[in-house]
Design an enzyme around this catalytic site. Sequence first.
Site, PDB file in Angstrom:
ATOM      1  N   PHE B   8      -9.917  -9.415   0.748  1.00  8.11           N
ATOM      2  CA  PHE B   8     -11.139  -8.613   0.683  1.00  8.11           C
ATOM      3  C   PHE B   8     -11.157  -7.656   1.864  1.00  8.11           C
ATOM      4  O   PHE B   8     -12.180  -7.419   2.483  1.00  8.11           O
ATOM      5  CB  PHE B   8     -12.366  -9.548   0.680  1.00  8.11           C
ATOM      6  CG  PHE B   8     -13.574  -8.963   0.017  1.00  8.11           C
ATOM      7  CD1 PHE B   8     -13.465  -7.976  -0.946  1.00  8.11           C
ATOM      8  CD2 PHE B   8     -14.851  -9.409   0.368  1.00  8.11           C
ATOM      9  CE1 PHE B   8     -14.594  -7.439  -1.551  1.00  8.11           C
ATOM     10  CE2 PHE B   8     -15.982  -8.882  -0.227  1.00  8.11           C
ATOM     11  CZ  PHE B   8     -15.859  -7.896  -1.196  1.00  8.11           C
ATOM     12  N   GLY B 140       1.375   3.720  -3.122  1.00 10.49           N
ATOM     13  CA  GLY B 140      -0.067   3.692  -3.388  1.00 10.49           C
ATOM     14  C   GLY B 140      -0.477   4.188  -4.752  1.00 10.49           C
ATOM     15  O   GLY B 140      -0.178   3.566  -5.772  1.00 10.49           O
ATOM     16  N   GLY B 193      -6.248   6.730  12.696  1.00 14.58           N
ATOM     17  CA  GLY B 193      -6.141   5.503  11.905  1.00 14.58           C
ATOM     18  C   GLY B 193      -4.962   5.509  10.949  1.00 14.58           C
ATOM     19  O   GLY B 193      -4.864   4.657  10.069  1.00 14.58           O
ATOM     20  N   ASP B 207       8.906  -0.057   6.441  1.00 11.10           N
ATOM     21  CA  ASP B 207       8.024   0.070   5.276  1.00 11.10           C
ATOM     22  C   ASP B 207       8.734   0.829   4.144  1.00 11.10           C
ATOM     23  O   ASP B 207       8.739   0.376   2.998  1.00 11.10           O
ATOM     24  CB  ASP B 207       6.737   0.791   5.699  1.00 11.10           C
ATOM     25  CG  ASP B 207       5.836   1.096   4.524  1.00 11.10           C
ATOM     26  OD1 ASP B 207       5.314   0.146   3.920  1.00 11.10           O
ATOM     27  OD2 ASP B 207       5.668   2.287   4.202  1.00 11.10           O
ATOM     28  N   LYS B 211      10.105  -0.596   0.355  1.00 12.22           N
ATOM     29  CA  LYS B 211       9.804   0.046  -0.934  1.00 12.22           C
ATOM     30  C   LYS B 211      11.092   0.325  -1.710  1.00 12.22           C
ATOM     31  O   LYS B 211      11.130   0.175  -2.936  1.00 12.22           O
ATOM     32  CB  LYS B 211       9.001   1.327  -0.707  1.00 12.22           C
ATOM     33  CG  LYS B 211       7.580   1.022  -0.240  1.00 12.22           C
ATOM     34  CD  LYS B 211       6.871   2.247   0.289  1.00 12.22           C
ATOM     35  CE  LYS B 211       5.488   1.872   0.804  1.00 12.22           C
ATOM     36  NZ  LYS B 211       4.868   2.963   1.570  1.00 12.22           N
TER      37      LYS B 211
END
Lengths: 162, 328
Positions: B8, B140, B193, B207, B211
């Site tokens: 969450f 994404g 961020g 990362d 993928k």
Amino acid sequence: MKLEMRDQPGQLVAALKPISAVGGNIIAVIHQREATTAAEALDVQIVLELPEGRLERLLELLREQGVNVVRIGEERLLYECTLIVIGHLMHTDLSDTVNQIDRTGSSEVTELSMVMPAISSPSSARITIRSTTRAEMKRAIQILRAVAEQKELLIIEPLEDA
Amino acid sequence: MRIALLGFGSVGQGIVRSILAKDLDITVTGLADSRSGIIDAGGVDLAAALARKEQGEPCGDPGISPTDVVERAEYDILIEVTPTNVETAEPALGYIRGALRRGRHVVTSNKGPIALAYPELRTLAEENGVFLKYEATVCGAIPLIHAIQEGIAGNAITRICGVFNGTCNYILTRMAAEGLTYEQALAEARDLGYAEADPTYDVEGIDAGIKLVILANTVFDMDTTLDDVERTGITLLSPEALQLAEDQDCTIRLIGEIIPRVGVLRVSPRIVAKTHPLVVEGTLNAVTVETDLAGDLTFIGKGAGSTETASAVIGDLLYIQSRHVQGS
């Protein structure tokens, strides 16, 4: 190369056939009627790639077809690749790095632009390599990779077609 | 359609907001964050759970664990969006196994389990006659896996290459545009961020490498791990190198590349012409798929973000719903 042939149907094909027969690759055919040319003759320019050592055989075959080779301009280093290298290029003997490629005889460093921002910080260079064949270019890049690993340089290769 | 949602955080909340905002015919019967859980066959009050989360409170009952939700809640599809662990894939791997063994479909955004255990999980899903979907693990919002598996089914893929990491792309974009050093551009990415306090995972190409492993193992049936990826990050790039590229109307991007025929898996900074479709700005991702029938296809979109990742998860959910879930 620049060829002269009889201005008759089928002549151009007859001139092109031997090229594939000796394993050559036609890159461009420029075919233009020039005022200076005799009426019955046709001038054709052909840009082609040939495996090493096949030129003599090609000229022989062309002569057999009745095609007259007017001029041959040879460009050995057909393939070009530009890379960027980052690291302590001077301190790791830049001329040795270049030599390792030049020494192959089939690849050469033809251009080098270097930026050295400060004495202690890494410099960046753009290096252009030219090679006789695609396979030789691969080999030159492999050499550069090995040198880079040994000298702790970062190589940035171009993104090219697969 | 009944779902249970594990995780969450940013993605989980994005999914819940989308469910609340749209009429998707989805009932959430189980929900868990790292500290608490809710099981409610009648449907969890999502607005209230979201409000608690936004206050920094646990979303539910501290006595209910994610495992309890996996094992006891009544759901058709488990949505697993807990944080990624690329070392062991746990605890997410255990949750996914548990749901598949119960004969429940699974949709995940979690790279760990898919990168490390895909063959096992696929077999488990097949044995239980359920779907395992993972669109959100790669790029994404871009529906890359769906496009490859469905849209261009029947094509032979000769190469996939692209910008798989938005953080690196942001840093390189800023270095090229403003002549910033790597450190300056990284600091800026952190302030916005886009980069973690420890940026290693992004800037060393890990990362992007994961993928590639996911694509290699799921789309090309290869059997690879992160160790099989030849990997160079962007930490040593200099503003001078970007300028040298710029002088030739090129720039530098961190490119992930798979050439299945020769088994190449590679992440490295590459010189790319500025007119190339893969040269995208900021945090965008872009992937070119080279095929025999369709030619080259390039997909561009947001590779991260709460609602963007939720989009991929919801796409998988509705895919399963339209094909398998009865009586929803």
